[in-house]
Design a protein around this motif. Structure first.
Motif, PDB file in Angstrom:
ATOM      1  N   ARG A 235      45.562  43.693  47.728  1.00  8.13           N
ATOM      2  CA  ARG A 235      45.914  42.991  46.487  1.00  8.13           C
ATOM      3  C   ARG A 235      44.655  42.508  45.767  1.00  8.13           C
ATOM      4  N   ALA A 236      43.634  42.131  46.534  1.00  8.71           N
ATOM      5  CA  ALA A 236      42.392  41.655  45.925  1.00  8.71           C
ATOM      6  C   ALA A 236      41.698  42.781  45.158  1.00  8.71           C
ATOM      7  N   VAL A 237      41.682  43.980  45.751  1.00 11.31           N
ATOM      8  CA  VAL A 237      41.065  45.120  45.068  1.00 11.31           C
ATOM      9  C   VAL A 237      41.857  45.479  43.821  1.00 11.31           C
ATOM     10  N   ARG A 238      43.180  45.373  43.891  1.00  8.62           N
ATOM     11  CA  ARG A 238      43.985  45.630  42.697  1.00  8.62           C
ATOM     12  C   ARG A 238      43.611  44.653  41.590  1.00  8.62           C
ATOM     13  N   ALA A 239      43.379  43.411  41.941  1.00  5.63           N
ATOM     14  CA  ALA A 239      42.955  42.430  40.930  1.00  5.63           C
ATOM     15  C   ALA A 239      41.615  42.826  40.325  1.00  5.63           C
ATOM     16  N   LEU A 240      40.678  43.298  41.188  1.00  8.85           N
ATOM     17  CA  LEU A 240      39.377  43.753  40.703  1.00  8.85           C
ATOM     18  C   LEU A 240      39.546  44.906  39.722  1.00  8.85           C
ATOM     19  N   GLU A 241      40.361  45.868  40.075  1.00  9.87           N
ATOM     20  CA  GLU A 241      40.550  47.046  39.233  1.00  9.87           C
ATOM     21  C   GLU A 241      41.270  46.719  37.937  1.00  9.87           C
ATOM     22  N   GLN A 242      42.027  45.638  37.925  1.00 14.10           N
ATOM     23  CA  GLN A 242      42.732  45.228  36.704  1.00 14.10           C
ATOM     24  C   GLN A 242      41.927  44.246  35.865  1.00 14.10           C
ATOM     25  N   GLY A 243      40.715  43.920  36.329  1.00 14.08           N
ATOM     26  CA  GLY A 243      39.847  43.047  35.555  1.00 14.08           C
ATOM     27  C   GLY A 243      40.127  41.569  35.723  1.00 14.08           C
ATOM     28  N   ARG A 244      40.908  41.211  36.721  1.00 15.74           N
ATOM     29  CA  ARG A 244      41.170  39.794  36.984  1.00 15.74           C
ATOM     30  C   ARG A 244      40.057  39.218  37.842  1.00 15.74           C
ATOM     31  N   PRO A 245      39.921  37.895  37.905  1.00 14.65           N
ATOM     32  CA  PRO A 245      38.832  37.288  38.696  1.00 14.65           C
ATOM     33  C   PRO A 245      38.842  37.799  40.131  1.00 14.65           C
ATOM     34  N   PHE A 246      37.643  38.100  40.631  1.00 16.53           N
ATOM     35  CA  PHE A 246      37.520  38.664  41.973  1.00 16.53           C
ATOM     36  C   PHE A 246      36.206  38.221  42.586  1.00 16.53           C
ATOM     37  N   GLY A 247      36.246  37.920  43.872  1.00 17.43           N
ATOM     38  CA  GLY A 247      35.046  37.656  44.665  1.00 17.43           C
ATOM     39  C   GLY A 247      35.226  38.278  46.026  1.00 17.43           C
ATOM     40  N   LEU A 248      34.116  38.546  46.701  1.00 19.30           N
ATOM     41  CA  LEU A 248      34.220  39.164  48.023  1.00 19.30           C
ATOM     42  C   LEU A 248      35.042  38.316  48.988  1.00 19.30           C
ATOM     43  N   ASP A 249      35.052  37.003  48.770  1.00 18.00           N
ATOM     44  CA  ASP A 249      35.838  36.128  49.644  1.00 18.00           C
ATOM     45  C   ASP A 249      37.339  36.354  49.479  1.00 18.00           C
ATOM     46  N   ASP A 250      37.721  37.030  48.390  1.00 23.54           N
ATOM     47  CA  ASP A 250      39.141  37.310  48.169  1.00 23.54           C
ATOM     48  C   ASP A 250      39.645  38.471  49.016  1.00 23.54           C
ATOM     49  N   LEU A 251      38.725  39.254  49.563  1.00 24.57           N
ATOM     50  CA  LEU A 251      39.139  40.409  50.352  1.00 24.57           C
ATOM     51  C   LEU A 251      39.864  39.983  51.631  1.00 24.57           C
ATOM     52  N   GLU A 252      40.804  40.789  52.027  1.00 29.88           N
ATOM     53  CA  GLU A 252      41.489  40.574  53.287  1.00 29.88           C
ATOM     54  C   GLU A 252      40.495  40.697  54.445  1.00 29.88           C
ATOM     55  N   PRO A 253      40.697  39.962  55.538  1.00 29.86           N
ATOM     56  CA  PRO A 253      39.737  39.991  56.651  1.00 29.86           C
ATOM     57  C   PRO A 253      39.445  41.396  57.158  1.00 29.86           C
ATOM     58  N   ALA A 254      40.457  42.235  57.262  1.00 30.57           N
ATOM     59  CA  ALA A 254      40.234  43.593  57.770  1.00 30.57           C
ATOM     60  C   ALA A 254      39.338  44.389  56.828  1.00 30.57           C
TER      61      ALA A 254
END
Length: 339
Positions: A235-254
């Protein structure tokens, strides 16, 4: 270390390139990202608003700088994408990016990495040019780059197996092939594996958009031990690809752990400047014989400098000073013989 991200169009290699670039930068290491894909999206994913000056549109300027006063290269016009450096050529360094190439063709992304791009097709290219004329700028850059320990270049490559049209697929310390768990996704892997086998090009498969154990089993069944790691549907990568706020800390642990695996695997590679130089010369001679001699009107095999050593200069051995006269005034000690 230089790493290429390759794969089928839509596999997510641009997103993986951007995530990996950010991950390296977050650890304080110098990194340059290069968008060598015909679809220029890497800058957008890295959050760049100002598009860098495209290298592919300024080949003559790049050639003129890189050839320096190398006597084996008669002119910038005689320099082709595979022309190797020699004595007198200008070399590039990431740690000292004050040269005109980095200054003119690189911009700094919000999180610190530099970004360079080949550039898209323009109207003058349509119908009369191939994209290899654009990516040739990246190949020249890599041929003249002396990257040191702890420095990184991340290249988002064209989709499919286009890099095999020249020697650029040998310009990397590691190639990460991004594959979705589909038959089309693993098809490009087979092409890369087969084409690169005789050139000792290290390849690892990075699964992407994995949604469950059955996807992992599918990838393992088709690529075997070449499957290094996989990224779960995010879901975090989808936010990145849609131009929404994103940081590496948003990534899932895996997925954060998967980035760590990629960096560890890349760092474990041995830098082999001898092989790099040998293959640069080999592919230059191939291109010269196949088309470049005819196109330029010269025998471009003469551009190879057999005395040039690729990589950083080797430290000079320090001369051993001659022994100084002894100031010891003690008499010499002689072995005694028993009477």
């Amino acid at each position: 270390m230089r790493v290429a991200f390759v794969g089928k169009g839509g596999s997510g290699k641009t997103t993986m390139s951007a995530l990996f670039t950010r991950y390296i930068a977050a650890r304080g290491a110098p990194v340059v990202a290069i968008d060598a894909d015909i679809n220029q999206h890497l800058g957008m994913v890295l959050g760049v608003e100002q598009t860098p000056t495209p290298m592919g549109a300024h080949l003559a300027e790049i050639k003129e700088y890189l050839r320096g006063d190398n006597p084996r290269i008669s002119s910038a016009e005689a320099m082709v994408k595979t022309t190797p450096p020699g004595r007198g050529s200008r070399l590039l360094k990431i740690s000292e990016a004050t040269d005109p190439i980095h200054q003119r063709f690189s911009v700094t992304t919000p999180e610190g990495p530099g970004l360079m791009v080949t550039g898209p097709f323009d109207e003058d290219d349509l119908g009369v040019a191939c994209y290899h004329s654009k990516t040739g700028a990246v190949e020249m850059y890599l041929n003249h780059l002396v990257d040191g320990p702890g420095e990184y270049v991340v290249v988002d490559m064209t989709a499919g197996a286009e890099s095999f049209a020249s020697g650029m697929f040998t310009r990397f310390d590691m190639t990460f092939l991004v594959a979705e768990p589909t038959r089309q996704g693993v098809g490009v892997y087979r092409q890369y594996r087969d084409y690169s086998a005789e050139f000792d090009v290290p390849i690892a498969v990075v699964g992407n958009k994995v949604q469950g154990p059955e996807d992992v089993e599918f990838l393992k069944g088709h690529v075997g031990d070449d499957l290094l790691v996989w990224f779960e549907h995010s879901r975090a990568v989808r936010a990145l690809e849609q131009g929404r706020p994103f940081g590496l800390d948003d990534l899932e642990p895996a997925n954060s752990a998967a980035l760590a695996v990629l960096l560890s695997h890349l760092d474990a590679q041995q830098k082999d400047w001898e092989k790099f130089g040998r293959q640069a010369v080999e592919f230059h001679l191939r291109n010269a014989a196949a088309w470049a001699n005819r196109a330029v009107g010269e025998d471009l095999s003469a551009q190879v400098d057999p005395a040039f050593a690729f990589g950083p200069p080797k430290p000079q051995a320090q001369p051993v000073p001659p022994p100084s006269a002894s100031t010891d005034t003690k008499p010499p000690v002689h072995a005694s013989v028993a009477p």
